[in-house]
Scaffold this motif. Structure first.
Motif, PDB file in Angstrom:
ATOM      1  N   ARG A   1       0.838  -1.206   0.000  1.00 47.90           N
ATOM      2  CA  ARG A   1       0.000   0.000   0.000  1.00 47.90           C
ATOM      3  C   ARG A   1       0.875   1.260   0.000  1.00 47.90           C
ATOM      4  O   ARG A   1       0.604   2.209  -0.733  1.00 47.90           O
ATOM      5  N   SER A   2       1.918   1.252   0.799  1.00 44.52           N
ATOM      6  CA  SER A   2       2.808   2.413   0.846  1.00 44.52           C
ATOM      7  C   SER A   2       3.523   2.604  -0.486  1.00 44.52           C
ATOM      8  O   SER A   2       3.714   3.742  -0.949  1.00 44.52           O
TER       9      SER A   2
ATOM     10  N   ARG B   1      -5.444  10.345   6.688  1.00 43.61           N
ATOM     11  CA  ARG B   1      -4.774   9.075   6.942  1.00 43.61           C
ATOM     12  C   ARG B   1      -3.805   8.725   5.802  1.00 43.61           C
ATOM     13  O   ARG B   1      -2.690   8.265   6.045  1.00 43.61           O
TER      14      ARG B   1
ATOM     15  N   GLN C   1      -0.689  10.722   6.209  1.00 43.11           N
ATOM     16  CA  GLN C   1       0.183  10.167   7.244  1.00 43.11           C
ATOM     17  C   GLN C   1       0.967   8.966   6.726  1.00 43.11           C
ATOM     18  O   GLN C   1       2.165   8.814   7.016  1.00 43.11           O
ATOM     19  N   LEU C   2       0.284   8.112   5.954  1.00 42.47           N
ATOM     20  CA  LEU C   2       0.967   6.949   5.379  1.00 42.47           C
ATOM     21  C   LEU C   2       2.055   7.386   4.395  1.00 42.47           C
ATOM     22  O   LEU C   2       3.133   6.795   4.336  1.00 42.47           O
ATOM     23  N   GLU C   3       1.757   8.427   3.649  1.00 45.40           N
ATOM     24  CA  GLU C   3       2.730   8.943   2.696  1.00 45.40           C
ATOM     25  C   GLU C   3       3.953   9.494   3.414  1.00 45.40           C
ATOM     26  O   GLU C   3       5.106   9.201   3.030  1.00 45.40           O
TER      27      GLU C   3
ATOM     28  N   SER D   1       5.038   8.738   6.409  1.00 45.20           N
ATOM     29  CA  SER D   1       5.772   7.639   7.031  1.00 45.20           C
ATOM     30  C   SER D   1       6.611   6.885   6.011  1.00 45.20           C
ATOM     31  O   SER D   1       7.770   6.525   6.269  1.00 45.20           O
TER      32      SER D   1
END
Length: 299
Positions: free
Chosen positions: A250-251, A281, A284-286, A288
């Motif tokens: 996903r990342s 959200r 935030q994933l991006e 990280s």
């Protein structure tokens, strides 16, 4: 220009017939070729009509052979008019012969003109193309107006030197071209080709007459910078590909969609809709994923 297989077969028949004379490769020398070409009698109008109709209506290749061979003398006559361009006479004749063969293939005996009147345009067209291809390393005439000027400017000049204004106006009016085109072609035809990389010697250095390779530089090009940049790009790409392996699927998809997709940069909201998450959200994933990539690349 497209030429059918039948036309090439006409050439083959001519070259292999018992009555052949080689119009592609002159017999030993040019004089022998001209003598052989002139040995073929000029056809009467009636005989020409008979042969032309046999070829036109029945594809009679023997008739094509006779029509071509009996008109080789006309090609020689036309080619002599182009002797002032510094090209081999035999080469000009060869090109003219190609035009003759094209004319014979396309000649319609029902139009009411002699073959030579029809063929002269095809013969000149082929010779013109050859002259323009070979007269200079750089093409000297590309537009229709330039081509017209190229083949008329020499005989239009009444004296040596550049045109004066009156002569310039007269030539432009007679040939139906602009004065600018006349001046441009006059300049091109008076120019000379020069070898790009002739070796320098003491005499050339003293005269400050160097080949272009010694004074023409591409100031926009630097090979050292190019290879350094290329090496950096390759190294960075390899590090990025290696670093991407530490991310989950996903990342990886988020980073690729947001930063590595050349076609379209996808928005946070589009990714949020795709994964059923909020835009915050996804952000935030991006962030990280970017931290992980940076740490992996710098390690």
């Amino acid at each position: 220009m497209f030429i059918s297989a039948k036309f090439y077969f006409i050439c083959e028949v001519l070259m292999n017939s018992e009555l052949q004379i080689s119009f592609i490769s002159p017999l030993g020398n040019l004089e022998s070729y001209i003598k052989a070409a002139n040995s073929w009698p000029i056809l009467s109008a009636g005989k020409e009509q008979v042969l032309a109709k046999k070829l036109y209506n029945h594809c009679d290749l023997n008739s094509a052979k006779i029509l071509i061979l009996s008109h080789l003398r006309f090609v020689i006559h036309i080619a002599r008019n182009y002797s002032g361009y510094g090209l081999q006479q035999a080469d000009l004749i060869q090109e003219g012969n190609i035009g003759l063969m094209k004319a014979v293939k396309r000649f319609n005996p029902n139009i009411g003109v002699r073959l030579v009147s029809f063929a002269v345009h095809w013969i000149k067209a082929e010779i013109h193309e050859y002259v323009l291809r070979n007269w200079r390393i750089v093409k000297v005439a590309t537009t229709k107006a330039q081509r017209k000027l190229f083949f008329n400017l020499r005989k239009t000049k009444k004296r040596m030197g550049w045109f004066n204004q009156e002569e310039l106006n007269r030539v432009a009016e007679e040939l139906g071209v602009s004065r600018k085109d006349v001046r441009e072609m006059e300049s091109r035809m008076s120019a000379q080709d020069i070898t790009f990389d002739i070796p320098i010697d003491d005499e050339l250095i003293n005269n400050k007459s160097l080949a272009p390779v010694y004074y023409l530089r591409d100031k926009t090009s630097n090979f050292a910078d190019y290879f350094e940049k290329k090496d950096w790009e390759n190294s960075t790409t390899n590090k990025l590909n290696h670093a991407m392996k530490v991310l989950d699927d996903r990342s990886k998809h988020i980073i690729f969609s947001r930063w590595l997709n050349d076609n379209k940069k996808i928005t946070l909201q589009e990714l949020a809709n795709f994964y059923g998450l909020s835009a915050e959200r996804v952000r935030q994933l991006e962030r990280s994923a970017m931290k992980k990539l940076r740490a992996e690349i710098e390690s």
